[in-house]
Design an enzyme around this catalytic site. Structure first.
Site, PDB file in Angstrom:
ATOM      1  N   ARG A 193      -1.349 -28.482 -23.571  1.00 51.09           N
ATOM      2  CA  ARG A 193      -2.534 -29.352 -23.677  1.00 51.09           C
ATOM      3  C   ARG A 193      -2.662 -29.899 -25.097  1.00 51.09           C
ATOM      4  O   ARG A 193      -3.097 -31.034 -25.296  1.00 51.09           O
ATOM      5  CB  ARG A 193      -3.797 -28.577 -23.266  1.00 51.09           C
ATOM      6  CG  ARG A 193      -5.012 -29.473 -23.135  1.00 51.09           C
ATOM      7  CD  ARG A 193      -6.196 -28.756 -22.517  1.00 51.09           C
ATOM      8  NE  ARG A 193      -6.762 -27.758 -23.414  1.00 51.09           N
ATOM      9  CZ  ARG A 193      -7.781 -26.966 -23.096  1.00 51.09           C
ATOM     10  NH1 ARG A 193      -8.332 -27.050 -21.896  1.00 51.09           N
ATOM     11  NH2 ARG A 193      -8.254 -26.088 -23.956  1.00 51.09           N
ATOM     12  N   ARG A 206      -8.427 -17.755 -27.751  1.00 57.16           N
ATOM     13  CA  ARG A 206      -8.643 -18.005 -26.322  1.00 57.16           C
ATOM     14  C   ARG A 206      -7.814 -17.055 -25.464  1.00 57.16           C
ATOM     15  O   ARG A 206      -8.292 -16.575 -24.427  1.00 57.16           O
ATOM     16  CB  ARG A 206      -8.304 -19.473 -25.993  1.00 57.16           C
ATOM     17  CG  ARG A 206      -9.424 -20.406 -26.401  1.00 57.16           C
ATOM     18  CD  ARG A 206      -9.011 -21.846 -26.599  1.00 57.16           C
ATOM     19  NE  ARG A 206     -10.095 -22.532 -27.309  1.00 57.16           N
ATOM     20  CZ  ARG A 206     -11.055 -23.236 -26.728  1.00 57.16           C
ATOM     21  NH1 ARG A 206     -11.051 -23.419 -25.435  1.00 57.16           N
ATOM     22  NH2 ARG A 206     -12.027 -23.793 -27.436  1.00 57.16           N
ATOM     23  N   ARG A 253     -13.125 -32.934 -28.974  1.00 61.57           N
ATOM     24  CA  ARG A 253     -11.680 -33.189 -29.046  1.00 61.57           C
ATOM     25  C   ARG A 253     -11.485 -34.706 -29.060  1.00 61.57           C
ATOM     26  O   ARG A 253     -12.411 -35.455 -28.716  1.00 61.57           O
ATOM     27  CB  ARG A 253     -10.985 -32.592 -27.811  1.00 61.57           C
ATOM     28  CG  ARG A 253     -11.005 -31.087 -27.812  1.00 61.57           C
ATOM     29  CD  ARG A 253     -10.446 -30.542 -26.506  1.00 61.57           C
ATOM     30  NE  ARG A 253     -10.633 -29.097 -26.442  1.00 61.57           N
ATOM     31  CZ  ARG A 253     -10.785 -28.428 -25.308  1.00 61.57           C
ATOM     32  NH1 ARG A 253     -10.783 -29.061 -24.149  1.00 61.57           N
ATOM     33  NH2 ARG A 253     -10.932 -27.114 -25.328  1.00 61.57           N
TER      34      ARG A 253
HETATM   35  N1  LIG Z   1     -21.816 -20.234 -20.654  1.00 64.21           N
HETATM   36  C1  LIG Z   1     -21.349 -21.476 -20.735  1.00 64.21           C
HETATM   37  N2  LIG Z   1     -20.054 -21.687 -20.902  1.00 64.21           N
HETATM   38  C2  LIG Z   1     -19.612 -22.950 -20.968  1.00 64.21           C
HETATM   39  C3  LIG Z   1     -20.471 -24.056 -20.840  1.00 64.21           C
HETATM   40  N3  LIG Z   1     -19.720 -25.179 -20.939  1.00 64.21           N
HETATM   41  C4  LIG Z   1     -18.459 -24.792 -21.098  1.00 64.21           C
HETATM   42  N4  LIG Z   1     -18.365 -23.444 -21.111  1.00 64.21           N
HETATM   43  C5  LIG Z   1     -17.189 -22.591 -21.223  1.00 64.21           C
HETATM   44  O1  LIG Z   1     -16.778 -22.536 -22.558  1.00 64.21           O
HETATM   45  C6  LIG Z   1     -15.394 -22.263 -22.601  1.00 64.21           C
HETATM   46  C7  LIG Z   1     -14.731 -23.182 -23.592  1.00 64.21           C
HETATM   47  O2  LIG Z   1     -14.813 -24.507 -23.123  1.00 64.21           O
HETATM   48  P1  LIG Z   1     -14.055 -25.680 -23.899  1.00 64.21           P
HETATM   49  O3  LIG Z   1     -14.398 -25.607 -25.349  1.00 64.21           O
HETATM   50  O4  LIG Z   1     -14.316 -26.951 -23.203  1.00 64.21           O
HETATM   51  O5  LIG Z   1     -12.545 -25.235 -23.820  1.00 64.21           O
HETATM   52  P2  LIG Z   1     -11.515 -25.105 -22.576  1.00 64.21           P
HETATM   53  O6  LIG Z   1     -12.053 -24.151 -21.584  1.00 64.21           O
HETATM   54  O7  LIG Z   1     -10.318 -24.592 -23.250  1.00 64.21           O
HETATM   55  O8  LIG Z   1     -11.329 -26.456 -22.010  1.00 64.21           O
HETATM   56  C8  LIG Z   1     -14.890 -22.405 -21.179  1.00 64.21           C
HETATM   57  O9  LIG Z   1     -14.749 -21.097 -20.632  1.00 64.21           O
HETATM   58  C9  LIG Z   1     -15.987 -23.131 -20.464  1.00 64.21           C
HETATM   59  O10 LIG Z   1     -16.067 -22.767 -19.097  1.00 64.21           O
HETATM   60  C10 LIG Z   1     -21.850 -23.788 -20.643  1.00 64.21           C
HETATM   61  O11 LIG Z   1     -22.691 -24.674 -20.516  1.00 64.21           O
HETATM   62  N5  LIG Z   1     -22.219 -22.498 -20.601  1.00 64.21           N
HETATM   63  N1  LIG Z   2      -1.372 -25.509 -11.792  1.00 66.62           N
HETATM   64  C1  LIG Z   2      -1.037 -26.002 -12.986  1.00 66.62           C
HETATM   65  N2  LIG Z   2       0.251 -25.982 -13.377  1.00 66.62           N
HETATM   66  C2  LIG Z   2       0.618 -26.476 -14.596  1.00 66.62           C
HETATM   67  N3  LIG Z   2      -0.239 -27.008 -15.482  1.00 66.62           N
HETATM   68  C3  LIG Z   2      -1.543 -27.042 -15.141  1.00 66.62           C
HETATM   69  C4  LIG Z   2      -2.014 -26.549 -13.889  1.00 66.62           C
HETATM   70  N4  LIG Z   2      -3.346 -26.722 -13.835  1.00 66.62           N
HETATM   71  C5  LIG Z   2      -3.693 -27.308 -15.002  1.00 66.62           C
HETATM   72  N5  LIG Z   2      -2.617 -27.504 -15.784  1.00 66.62           N
HETATM   73  C6  LIG Z   2      -2.577 -28.064 -17.168  1.00 66.62           C
HETATM   74  O1  LIG Z   2      -3.025 -27.016 -18.020  1.00 66.62           O
HETATM   75  C7  LIG Z   2      -3.747 -27.549 -19.119  1.00 66.62           C
HETATM   76  C8  LIG Z   2      -5.130 -26.865 -19.152  1.00 66.62           C
HETATM   77  O2  LIG Z   2      -5.890 -27.317 -18.059  1.00 66.62           O
HETATM   78  P1  LIG Z   2      -7.450 -27.595 -18.193  1.00 66.62           P
HETATM   79  O3  LIG Z   2      -7.900 -28.200 -16.912  1.00 66.62           O
HETATM   80  O4  LIG Z   2      -7.725 -28.351 -19.451  1.00 66.62           O
HETATM   81  O5  LIG Z   2      -7.980 -26.099 -18.338  1.00 66.62           O
HETATM   82  P2  LIG Z   2      -9.439 -25.516 -18.605  1.00 66.62           P
HETATM   83  O6  LIG Z   2     -10.426 -26.599 -18.289  1.00 66.62           O
HETATM   84  O7  LIG Z   2      -9.549 -24.367 -17.651  1.00 66.62           O
HETATM   85  O8  LIG Z   2      -9.462 -25.097 -20.020  1.00 66.62           O
HETATM   86  C9  LIG Z   2      -3.825 -29.040 -18.905  1.00 66.62           C
HETATM   87  O9  LIG Z   2      -2.858 -29.674 -19.722  1.00 66.62           O
HETATM   88  C10 LIG Z   2      -3.512 -29.221 -17.422  1.00 66.62           C
HETATM   89  O10 LIG Z   2      -2.871 -30.452 -17.175  1.00 66.62           O
END
Ligand SMILES: Nc1nc2c(ncn2[C@@H]2O[C@H](COP(=O)(O)OP(=O)(O)O)[C@@H](O)[C@H]2O)c(=O)[nH]1
Ligand SMILES: Nc1ncnc2c1ncn2[C@@H]1O[C@H](COP(=O)(O)OP(=O)(O)O)[C@@H](O)[C@H]1O
Length: 403
Positions: free
Chosen positions: A268, A279, A175
């Site tokens: 986000r 998702r 990203r």
């Molecule tokens: N199994 C596995 N899942 C991962 C790993 N790293 C990230 N993820 C998972 O992949 C999913 C997508 O992550 P990401 O692309 O960063 O998107 P986000 O969760 O929307 O921020 C999330 O559920 C993460 O927890 C990994 O090393 N192993």
């Molecule tokens: N308790 C909450 N209330 C409102 N917004 C939240 C809360 N926790 C996280 N966010 C927002 O939600 C979005 C997704 O959070 P993020 O940490 O990137 O999620 P994930 O890592 O689980 O994908 C971000 O923009 C974050 O600032």
């Protein structure tokens, strides 16, 4: 043409006077476990780049080049080896720094057995022996957009010396603000699949159409820095971790509702509409599994961010005063030279050698306590206790000092 074998099968059959039936090159060790001899060449020859393992199977009379997993030790001019049990051989490298002196070759541990079964080949696995232990890693899981990354960032910001993030590998595109090596190791699918085959990953999963995985190294570098490792992985990855030898705390983060999850993903603004849809579809199944699979030790609802963060700190025992000092282990004694001998009393190993100082001809000893070993291949073997044994006059005295 392949490399010349370090020993020949007929040498083994005819027998040599080193007690193992092996022709020795002087820098090899031969350790017998069951009906196999493990011959390890540590490299008295500069062409060798790392320790080399060969196995002689006495029951079939064959020499095997095994599949070698884990981090392989770099060569040294001399080493010794001692079988600890039916599963492990301990290697002691001469004239090496403490952090590189002690290595374990696993020949029959559950990890090796599992890899042998899945590959159909003879497998051995190295792990480096490390002093001290680290606290259990923390696995954080939950649907996309629930706030895992936000909560982990808050924890790392408030306690930078306590926690380190396990940087996963992924085949998805970075990203805007994401940096390679910091948020993820962004990688090609082919390269990642090859590393997975070679046993370099603790777990991996296909998530939202991309491959994600935690390498052995990602977790170990955090522990090497004396920090507690935090992993952000999906539910499938958490399930694999739960089934592995990684002893961790498993936390599932749940959204207050699907509508709120959708709102957060939109806010986000890092995914396309199509990706958000995927998702959200996956989120339903993840929440069901997270809440009911028995994988997770704790479930936190991230409605109010501050409240959820407070609960996270509480379950990690961080709500009171925290001692943020990491324990330092002194390294104030000489390590064994190339020539040394090794003996064993129960779980204690004694390394004996002559002082290197010409004026000082005394016998020196180092003790190695293996009682609290944890972890192992393909990562590190932790919990080694290494200590100098001072001014020993006789055997019985020595035993007193060791016990
Ligand atoms: N199994 C596995 N899942 C991962 C790993 N790293 C990230 N993820 C998972 O992949 C999913 C997508 O992550 P990401 O692309 O960063 O998107 P986000 O969760 O929307 O921020 C999330 O559920 C993460 O927890 C990994 O090393 N192993
Ligand atoms: N308790 C909450 N209330 C409102 N917004 C939240 C809360 N926790 C996280 N966010 C927002 O939600 C979005 C997704 O959070 P993020 O940490 O990137 O999620 P994930 O890592 O689980 O994908 C971000 O923009 C974050 O600032």
């Amino acid at each position: 043409m392949g490399e010349a074998a370090a020993f020949l099968v007929h040498d083994l059959k005819e027998g040599f006077p080193n007690g193992f039936g092996l022709k020795s090159k002087g820098c090899e060790t031969a350790t017998v476990i069951g009906n196999k001899t493990y011959v390890v060449d540590g490299g008295c020859d500069d062409s060798i780049l790392s320790f080399r393992v060969q196995v002689f199977d006495h029951s079939t009379g064959t020499r095997i080049d095994p599949v070698v997993l884990g981090t392989i030790p770099e060569p040294c001019k001399g080493h010794s080896a001692i079988a600890l049990n039916e599963d492990h051989i301990l290697f002691i490298k001469g004239e090496s720094p403490l952090h590189d002196s002690f290595w374990f070759l696993e020949v029959n541990t559950p990890y090796v057995q599992e890899r042998t079964r899945s590959s159909g080949c003879e497998v051995v696995a190295w792990s480096k022996g490390v002093r001290g232990t680290v606290e259990k890693p923390i696995v954080v899981s939950g649907p996309s957009g629930v706030g895992k990354g936000t909560l982990i960032s808050m924890l790392m910001k408030e306690f930078p010396s306590l926690f380190g993030f396990s940087v996963s590998h992924t085949t998805r595109a970075p990203r805007n603000m994401e940096k390679d090596g910091l948020h993820y190791h962004f990688t090609e699918r082919n390269a990642m699949e090859k590393d997975i085959k070679e046993g370099k990953f603790l777990e991996f999963a296909s998530v939202h159409g991309n491959l994600y995985g935690t390498s052995v190294e990602a977790v170990e570098v955090v522990a090497d820095a004396g920090k507690r490792c935090i992993l952000d992985i999906d539910v499938q990855g958490a399930r694999s971790m739960k089934a592995s030898s990684l002893d961790a705390i498993f936390i599932f983060i749940c959204p207050p509702s699907m509508a709120e999850l959708e709102k957060r993903l939109h806010a986000r603004g890092t995914e396309t509409e199509e990706q958000i849809l995927k998702r959200l579809q996956n989120a339903k199944a993840e929440i069901v599994q997270g809440e009911s699979s028995g994988i997770f030790d704790h479930i936190l609802y991230n409605d109010n961010l501050e409240e959820c963060y407070k609960s996270l700190k509480k379950l990690l025992g961080l709500d009171g005063s925290v001692n943020t000092c990491t324990k330092s282990i002194p390294e104030d004694f000489d390590l064994p030279p190339i020539v040394h001998s090794v003996s064993r009393i129960d779980n204690k190993i004694i390394i004996t050698y002559r002082a290197s100082d010409l004026k000082d001809e005394s016998q020196k000893m180092i003790g190695l306590d293996l009682t609290s070993l944890k972890g192992g291949a393909p990562g590190r073997t932790r919990g080694l206790d290494v200590y100098p044994i001072n001014s020993v006059s006789n055997g019985s005295n020595m035993i007193n000092q060791l016990s």
